[in-house]
Design a protein around this motif. Sequence first.
Motif, mmCIF file in Angstrom:
data_model
loop_
_atom_site.group_PDB
_atom_site.id
_atom_site.type_symbol
_atom_site.label_atom_id
_atom_site.label_comp_id
_atom_site.label_asym_id
_atom_site.label_seq_id
_atom_site.Cartn_x
_atom_site.Cartn_y
_atom_site.Cartn_z
ATOM 1 N N ARG A 20 -3.392 13.057 -5.814
ATOM 2 C CA ARG A 20 -3.991 11.706 -5.908
ATOM 3 C C ARG A 20 -3.774 10.936 -4.608
ATOM 4 N NH1 ARG A 20 -6.946 10.496 -10.644
ATOM 5 N NH2 ARG A 20 -6.931 8.522 -9.591
ATOM 6 N N GLN A 21 -2.666 11.184 -3.922
ATOM 7 C CA GLN A 21 -2.445 10.552 -2.617
ATOM 8 C C GLN A 21 -3.547 10.959 -1.651
ATOM 9 O OE1 GLN A 21 1.499 11.484 -1.193
ATOM 10 N NE2 GLN A 21 2.497 10.255 -2.770
ATOM 11 N N ALA A 22 -3.886 12.235 -1.632
ATOM 12 C CA ALA A 22 -4.950 12.725 -0.757
ATOM 13 C C ALA A 22 -6.284 12.087 -1.126
ATOM 14 C CB ALA A 22 -5.040 14.252 -0.829
ATOM 15 N N GLU A 23 -6.539 11.948 -2.418
ATOM 16 C CA GLU A 23 -7.784 11.309 -2.873
ATOM 17 C C GLU A 23 -7.818 9.840 -2.448
ATOM 18 O OE1 GLU A 23 -8.000 11.885 -7.105
ATOM 19 O OE2 GLU A 23 -8.012 14.063 -6.912
ATOM 20 N N ALA A 24 -6.697 9.153 -2.603
ATOM 21 C CA ALA A 24 -6.627 7.740 -2.214
ATOM 22 C C ALA A 24 -6.844 7.583 -0.711
ATOM 23 C CB ALA A 24 -5.285 7.137 -2.630
ATOM 24 N N LEU A 25 -6.254 8.474 0.073
ATOM 25 C CA LEU A 25 -6.442 8.427 1.516
ATOM 26 C C LEU A 25 -7.904 8.648 1.883
ATOM 27 C CD1 LEU A 25 -5.363 8.220 4.372
ATOM 28 C CD2 LEU A 25 -4.812 10.665 4.266
ATOM 29 N N ALA A 26 -8.550 9.607 1.246
ATOM 30 C CA ALA A 26 -9.967 9.870 1.509
ATOM 31 C C ALA A 26 -10.814 8.642 1.171
ATOM 32 C CB ALA A 26 -10.435 11.089 0.725
ATOM 33 N N MET A 27 -10.481 7.993 0.063
ATOM 34 C CA MET A 27 -11.225 6.786 -0.327
ATOM 35 C C MET A 27 -11.006 5.660 0.684
ATOM 36 S SD MET A 27 -10.631 6.968 -4.483
ATOM 37 C CE MET A 27 -10.770 5.227 -4.675
ATOM 38 N N LEU A 28 -9.779 5.496 1.147
ATOM 39 C CA LEU A 28 -9.495 4.464 2.151
ATOM 40 C C LEU A 28 -10.242 4.745 3.453
ATOM 41 C CD1 LEU A 28 -5.690 3.841 1.607
ATOM 42 C CD2 LEU A 28 -7.529 2.172 1.322
ATOM 43 N N LYS A 29 -10.259 6.005 3.855
ATOM 44 C CA LYS A 29 -10.990 6.372 5.084
ATOM 45 C C LYS A 29 -12.480 6.085 4.933
ATOM 46 C CE LYS A 29 -7.890 9.904 6.946
ATOM 47 N NZ LYS A 29 -7.746 11.334 7.252
ATOM 48 N N VAL A 70 0.843 -1.200 0.000
ATOM 49 C CA VAL A 70 0.000 0.000 0.000
ATOM 50 C C VAL A 70 0.879 1.252 0.000
ATOM 51 C CG1 VAL A 70 -1.648 1.351 1.378
ATOM 52 C CG2 VAL A 70 -2.003 -1.109 1.070
ATOM 53 N N ILE A 71 1.910 1.245 0.826
ATOM 54 C CA ILE A 71 2.836 2.379 0.881
ATOM 55 C C ILE A 71 3.471 2.615 -0.483
ATOM 56 C CG2 ILE A 71 5.077 3.124 1.811
ATOM 57 C CD1 ILE A 71 4.171 1.774 4.479
ATOM 58 N N LEU A 72 3.883 1.540 -1.146
ATOM 59 C CA LEU A 72 4.502 1.686 -2.471
ATOM 60 C C LEU A 72 3.521 2.248 -3.484
ATOM 61 C CD1 LEU A 72 6.662 -1.531 -2.893
ATOM 62 C CD2 LEU A 72 7.417 0.784 -2.374
ATOM 63 N N VAL A 73 2.306 1.732 -3.487
ATOM 64 C CA VAL A 73 1.315 2.192 -4.459
ATOM 65 C C VAL A 73 0.998 3.665 -4.242
ATOM 66 C CG1 VAL A 73 -1.102 1.949 -5.183
ATOM 67 C CG2 VAL A 73 0.321 -0.088 -4.869
ATOM 68 N N ILE A 74 0.733 4.038 -3.006
ATOM 69 C CA ILE A 74 0.374 5.425 -2.729
ATOM 70 C C ILE A 74 1.558 6.361 -2.985
ATOM 71 C CG2 ILE A 74 -0.278 7.022 -0.878
ATOM 72 C CD1 ILE A 74 -2.285 4.958 0.043
ATOM 73 N N SER A 75 2.753 5.912 -2.693
ATOM 74 C CA SER A 75 3.924 6.776 -2.899
ATOM 75 C C SER A 75 4.175 7.085 -4.370
ATOM 76 C CB SER A 75 5.173 6.148 -2.278
ATOM 77 O OG SER A 75 5.619 5.046 -3.047
ATOM 78 N N ARG A 76 3.670 6.263 -5.254
ATOM 79 C CA ARG A 76 3.862 6.485 -6.695
ATOM 80 C C ARG A 76 2.888 7.514 -7.257
ATOM 81 N NH1 ARG A 76 4.154 0.251 -7.324
ATOM 82 N NH2 ARG A 76 6.345 -0.112 -6.867
ATOM 83 N N LEU A 77 1.873 7.854 -6.482
ATOM 84 C CA LEU A 77 0.863 8.807 -6.943
ATOM 85 C C LEU A 77 1.324 10.241 -6.709
ATOM 86 C CD1 LEU A 77 -2.308 7.152 -5.350
ATOM 87 C CD2 LEU A 77 -1.594 7.029 -7.747
#
Length: 110
Positions: free
Chosen positions: A95-104, A84-91
């Motif tokens: 997009r990282q903020a969007e991914a975090l919001a979706m995960l939350k 997960v860290i690797l995937v999010i770090s590539r954004l």
Amino acid sequence: MPAALPTPTVVGKRLRMARLARELTQAQLGERLGLDDPNTAAPRISRYERGMHEPDLITLEKLAEALELPVAYFYTSSDLLAEVILVISRLPRKRQAEALAMLKAFADKL
């Protein structure tokens, strides 16, 4: 009977996986850290990978930078969280903020 080899640490296992994924030798990774002598660079990286020594935070930051990875990747004991860290770090940041919001939002539905 020879002494048993140390058990690789989480940092050591992840370091080895990351180095091999970049198709680097231990000496080449050492060179990226500024360790010019391959006779000392490769053994040093080997000791980290095998768990004989743990790199300090500054060294781990340099290793992460050389391998283009976030430092957090090396510390999580969970393979799933590491991915997960690797995937999010590539954004990109947005997009990282969007991914975090979706995960939350996903976690809130549990």
